[in-house]
Design a protein around this motif. Structure first.
Motif, PDB file in Angstrom:
ATOM      1  N   LEU A 167      -9.491  -1.036   2.607  1.00 28.77           N
ATOM      2  CA  LEU A 167      -8.500  -0.178   1.973  1.00 28.77           C
ATOM      3  C   LEU A 167      -8.035  -0.977   0.753  1.00 28.77           C
ATOM      4  CD1 LEU A 167      -7.229   2.454   3.078  1.00 28.77           C
ATOM      5  CD2 LEU A 167      -5.403   1.069   4.026  1.00 28.77           C
TER       6      LEU A 167
ATOM      7  N   LYS B 294       0.854  -1.194   0.000  1.00 33.19           N
ATOM      8  CA  LYS B 294       0.000   0.000   0.000  1.00 33.19           C
ATOM      9  C   LYS B 294       0.882   1.232   0.000  1.00 33.19           C
ATOM     10  CE  LYS B 294      -3.673   2.375  -0.092  1.00 33.19           C
ATOM     11  NZ  LYS B 294      -4.741   2.176  -1.091  1.00 33.19           N
TER      12      LYS B 294
ATOM     13  N   SER C 251      -2.032  -1.814  10.962  1.00 34.46           N
ATOM     14  CA  SER C 251      -3.445  -1.540  10.678  1.00 34.46           C
ATOM     15  C   SER C 251      -3.706  -1.503   9.188  1.00 34.46           C
ATOM     16  CB  SER C 251      -3.863  -0.201  11.292  1.00 34.46           C
ATOM     17  OG  SER C 251      -3.681  -0.228  12.676  1.00 34.46           O
ATOM     18  N   THR C 252      -2.797  -0.897   8.446  1.00 34.78           N
ATOM     19  CA  THR C 252      -2.960  -0.827   6.995  1.00 34.78           C
ATOM     20  C   THR C 252      -3.038  -2.235   6.415  1.00 34.78           C
ATOM     21  OG1 THR C 252      -1.708   1.236   7.024  1.00 34.78           O
ATOM     22  CG2 THR C 252      -1.994   0.178   4.893  1.00 34.78           C
ATOM     23  N   THR C 253      -2.190  -3.128   6.888  1.00 32.13           N
ATOM     24  CA  THR C 253      -2.240  -4.518   6.444  1.00 32.13           C
ATOM     25  C   THR C 253      -3.605  -5.119   6.768  1.00 32.13           C
ATOM     26  OG1 THR C 253       0.124  -4.753   6.824  1.00 32.13           O
ATOM     27  CG2 THR C 253      -1.142  -6.794   6.662  1.00 32.13           C
TER      28      THR C 253
ATOM     29  N   ALA D 180       3.480   2.529   3.174  1.00 31.63           N
ATOM     30  CA  ALA D 180       2.945   2.068   4.457  1.00 31.63           C
ATOM     31  C   ALA D 180       3.109   0.558   4.603  1.00 31.63           C
ATOM     32  CB  ALA D 180       1.487   2.462   4.590  1.00 31.63           C
TER      33      ALA D 180
ATOM     34  N   GLY E  77       6.828  -1.126   7.309  1.00 29.98           N
ATOM     35  CA  GLY E  77       6.060  -1.612   6.172  1.00 29.98           C
ATOM     36  C   GLY E  77       6.434  -2.985   5.663  1.00 29.98           C
TER      37      GLY E  77
ATOM     38  N   ARG F 268      -6.480  -3.755   7.307  1.00 24.22           N
ATOM     39  CA  ARG F 268      -7.594  -3.182   6.549  1.00 24.22           C
ATOM     40  C   ARG F 268      -7.576  -3.631   5.092  1.00 24.22           C
ATOM     41  NH1 ARG F 268     -10.005   1.192   9.014  1.00 24.22           N
ATOM     42  NH2 ARG F 268     -10.348   2.204   7.020  1.00 24.22           N
ATOM     43  N   MET F 269      -6.387  -3.861   4.562  1.00 19.50           N
ATOM     44  CA  MET F 269      -6.316  -4.317   3.170  1.00 19.50           C
ATOM     45  C   MET F 269      -6.824  -5.747   3.011  1.00 19.50           C
ATOM     46  SD  MET F 269      -2.968  -2.869   1.259  1.00 19.50           S
ATOM     47  CE  MET F 269      -1.751  -3.228   2.493  1.00 19.50           C
TER      48      MET F 269
ATOM     49  N   GLY G 138       2.756  -0.271   9.836  1.00 11.72           N
ATOM     50  CA  GLY G 138       1.872  -0.775   8.792  1.00 11.72           C
ATOM     51  C   GLY G 138       0.947  -1.900   9.215  1.00 11.72           C
TER      52      GLY G 138
ATOM     53  N   PHE H  20       0.635   5.240  -0.079  1.00 12.51           N
ATOM     54  CA  PHE H  20      -0.248   6.409   0.002  1.00 12.51           C
ATOM     55  C   PHE H  20       0.451   7.580  -0.672  1.00 12.51           C
ATOM     56  CE2 PHE H  20      -1.578   4.084   3.880  1.00 12.51           C
ATOM     57  CZ  PHE H  20      -2.940   4.014   3.654  1.00 12.51           C
TER      58      PHE H  20
END
Ligand SMILES: Nc1ncnc2c1ncn2[C@@H]1O[C@H](COP(=O)(O)OP(=O)(O)OP(=O)(O)O)[C@@H](O)[C@H]1O
Ligand SMILES: Nc1ncnc2c1ncn2[C@@H]1O[C@H](COP(=O)(O)OP(=O)(O)O)[C@@H](O)[C@H]1O
Ligand code: SF4
Ligand code: SF4
Ligand SMILES: [Mg+2]
Ligand SMILES: [Mg+2]
Lengths: 339, 327
Positions: B66, B13, B56-58, B31, B232, B60-61, B54, B15
């Motif tokens: 996301l 991801k 939360s980003t992971t 991220a 990340g 959510r993906m 990273g 951004f």
């Protein structure tokens, strides 16, 4: 350990907030003392009154709605609760300093780090030349381990990481060689690797400058690592106080025991965590009896109607629990305590 | 080994960072940058790492809350990353999320009943009477009572709200729960209650968990396997026991050495790392940890270490272990 003089003595402190819902006794008759050069920890869950205790010492309780209702805070034979705001301001800058959880909120985002450090020095050293002030600022930044001080002085708070901002706050707090440093959750907002750097710094400064530290935290690991003595608070009251080794190896109060058993330990896997039933009570919500009774597996009839006092169980150890009331210990079967 | 329930390959991801008045994309925050792992049915995979690495980003993906910049997520044999939005919505019935701040994630104006009913409405499960029954049943399962259904979120304590958050995630009978810092905002005594509840539910309902947290004690307690992220990327992934007893990556070693232990007699092994985590907009070349690594070698700032297995079930991204890899 050698006998060290008491430097700050909190006696029967009562601080309440008067809100629309009535009085909230956030700090309810709290006693403890800090000795010269020691690190004392106050530990407890959220809302138990840790921050209000520290704000009371600093004379920073927001008023209204807050008010110190009773008790004394003795510092060098002066009762801080009786001092004028002007006198208190002198104490705050010079003798007792404080750092908070979120350093960003205590730094002004509009001024450079250098600017804020120099202003803070000038308040106390009115007769210093520009060069002297600058020199002292750089010296302080080096003391707290900030890299490239000259460059950093020109930067703004948002350009620094959380750990660096906390170092700046510690530098500011130590400008006047305070005798007591109050650190309220100083590492809670930081990552573990940065937390360990800041805790090392605080301990190191404590040893080098002989500054007494009152470390407030909810993290039992931080307490075990940093403090010599520990005060455990629950719902506005001190429930146990003792040397760190005793508190961790031989806790007495059922709450302290439960808390220690509830923490997952990074070093080994517990099959199942012990958990204290029920919820953390709001201060003032429990009017009669021991405040821990509803969650306590040892509670007996007396706990519902009477409030236990702090019973001295060893020279340096006190516990607010009827199981340690000398009267009960005689009549009560001791196995209840040991089981 | 059986086919994993979840398989993540090369997940990224980026951004975009916009700058100037025209909002031109000048750079991007990496991220999550090439993360791969699998999760077996019925297990708990813990993901740890410092703020901003990273996690939360992971998380959510995986649910496509996301959209990934790149990478493939396969769940229960179905490639989620190539589903239409409509099909993805259906697939979410089997994957649910629990968040850190139960207060922010519960609508303050809705009763608990309405909050818990919503996933059933969205996925068209049961009729109104059955839905109501299910709400009451799940309130009991998470340790609350059916009379709580008529109350509002603010009438509950933090721990109770997290129980509601968990109940909401369970309403659709999901297979996988992604829990992002589910106990981080809770007091120690309440945290233990919620962790025990999650373990009980896992056994009873045969759930698979991805448990994201920064507390290494909590993660050890709940996880079967643990992945450590840094800037990340996945630095190391192994069985919980292996990761905590013989961490291989210097970052994992430093992280474990930094955790304060609730024992004043504990003498820790010192692993000194200095400085802060660099910005993910401008990550260091080669190994991302080289700016803080006590074992840095020349190659580390030039060549990106591959994330690969060095022992069975133990993967690490570090040049120190290049030779011990099975060819
Ligand atoms: N919407 C966004 N736009 C730009 N950058 C973002 C966005 N969301 C996250 N980031 C950045 O991506 C990186 C990873 O963020 P993420 O929230 O996944 O971290 P995390 O590991 O969950 O951290 P924490 O422990 O603080 O929750 C961070 O640098 C973050 O600032
Ligand atoms: N400004 C305020 N107005 C009303 N109540 C307050 C205020 N500050 C603190 N309290 C209450 O006092 C109690 C103790 O708070 P505090 O000392 O901040 O707890 P902690 O131990 O988490 O630091 C809590 O019940 C809190 O809600
Ligand atoms: S006084 Fe009674 S209720 Fe309170 S902690 Fe002791 S045994 Fe438990
Ligand atoms: S690759 Fe090099 S810099 Fe990175 S962790 Fe391994 S030894 Fe350290
Ligand atoms: Mg506080
Ligand atoms: Mg996060």
């Amino acid at each position: 350990m050698t006998e060290r003089k008491t430097i700050l003595d909190v006696k029967g402190l009562q601080t309440s907030f008067f809100t629309d819902d009535g009085e909230v006794p956030a700090v309810d008759n709290v006693n403890f003392h800090i000795r010269e050069g020691e690190v004392l920890g106050i530990v407890g869950e959220s809302g138990c009154g840790k921050s209000v205790t520290s704000l009371s010492i600093m004379g920073l309780v927001p008023s209204p709605p807050g008010k110190i209702k009773g008790g004394e805070i003795l510092f060098q034979d002066k009762d801080l609760t009786k001092l004028s705001e002007k006198k208190m301001r002198e104490i705050r800058g010079n003798d007792i300093a404080m750092i908070f959880q979120e350093p960003m909120t205590s730094l002004n985002p509009l001024f450079t780090i250098g600017n804020q450090l120099r202003e803070a020095i000038k308040i106390h050293k009115k007769d210093w030349s520009k060069d002297q002030v600058q020199e002292r600022a750089i010296e302080m930044m080096k003391l707290v381990g900030l890299p490239r001080p000259e460059g950093l002085m020109k930067e703004y708070p948002h350009q620094l990481s959380g750990g660096m901002r906390q170092r700046v706050m510690i530098a500011m707090a130590l400008l006047c060689d305070p005798k007591v440093l109050i650190a309220d959750e100083p590492t809670t907002a930081l990552d573990v690797t940065i937390q360990s750097q800041i805790l090392k710094l605080i301990k190191n400064l404590n040893e080098r400058l002989n500054t007494a530290v009152l470390l407030i935290t909810h993290d039992l690991g931080v307490v075990a690592e940093t403090c010599e003595r520990v005060v455990v608070m629950y719902s506005g009251k001190v429930v146990e106080e003792g040397p760190v080794h005793t508190i961790f190896n031989d806790p007495q109060h059922p709450y302290t025991k439960g808390l220690l058993e509830s923490v997952p330990d990074m070093r080994f896997k517990k099959e199942r965590l012990y958990s204290i039933p029920g919820n953390v009570p709001k201060p003032g919500s429990i009017k009669t009896g021991c405040k821990f009774a509803a969650r306590c597996e040892f509670a007996f009839d007396r706990c519902m109607t009477e409030s236990p006092e702090l019973y001295q169980t060893a020279e340096d150890h006190q516990t607010r629990c009827f199981l340690f009331d000398p009267k009960e210990v005689q009549s009560h079967d001791r196995t209840v305590i040991e089981s | 080994m059986t086919e994993p329930l979840l398989k993540v390959e090369g997940l990224k991801k980026y951004f975009p960072i916009k700058s100037g008045i025209l909002g031109k994309v000048s750079n991007c925050v990496k991220a999550v940058d090439d993360v791969s792992f699998t999760v077996q049915e019925g297990e708990t995979l813990g993901i740890v790492g410092e703020s901003g690495c990273g996690k939360s980003t992971t998380g959510r993906m995986l649910m496509r809350l996301l959209e990934p910049t790149e990478g493939v997520v396969t769940f229960d044999g179905q490639e989620l990353t190539s589903l239409s939005n409509n099909d993805m919505r259906k697939a979410r019935r089997d994957i649910q999320m629990v968040f850190q701040d139960p207060y922010a994630s519960l609508n303050p104006r809705h009763t608990i009943e309405k909050i818990l009913m919503e996933p059933l409405n969205v996925h068209n499960i049961g009729d109104p009477k059955e839905r109501k029954k299910k709400v009451h049943e799940f309130l009991e399962i998470v340790g609350l009572s059916s009379y709580h259904a008529k109350r509002y979120p603010h009438q509950f304590s933090g721990g109770q709200r997290q129980r509601i958050g968990i109940a909401r995630a369970l309403m659709t009978n999901p297979k996988l729960i992604i829990a992002d810092e589910p106990v981080s905002a809770l007091d120690v005594s309440i945290q233990a209650q919620v962790l025990n509840l999650m373990q009980d539910l896992q056994k009873e309902l045969k759930l698979t968990y991805i448990f994201i947290a920064h507390d290494l004690g909590v993660v050890r307690h709940i996880s079967d396997r643990v992945g450590v992220m840094y800037l990340g990327q996945m630095a190391e992934l192994a069985n919980t026991e292996d990761l905590y007893e013989k961490p291989l990556h210097p970052y994992t070693q430093a992280l474990l050495a930094a955790v304060p232990v609730p024992d004043p007699d504990f003498v820790r092994e010192e692993v000194i790392i200095t400085g802060d985590v660099p910005s993910p907009a401008n990550p260091p070349s080669g190994c991302r940890f080289h700016t803080r690594c006590p074992f840095k070698m020349d190659i580390c700032s030039e060549v990106v270490p591959v994330f690969a297995e060095v022992e069975e079930g133990h993967s690490v991204a570090c040049h120190l272990y290049e030779e011990s890899r099975p060819q």
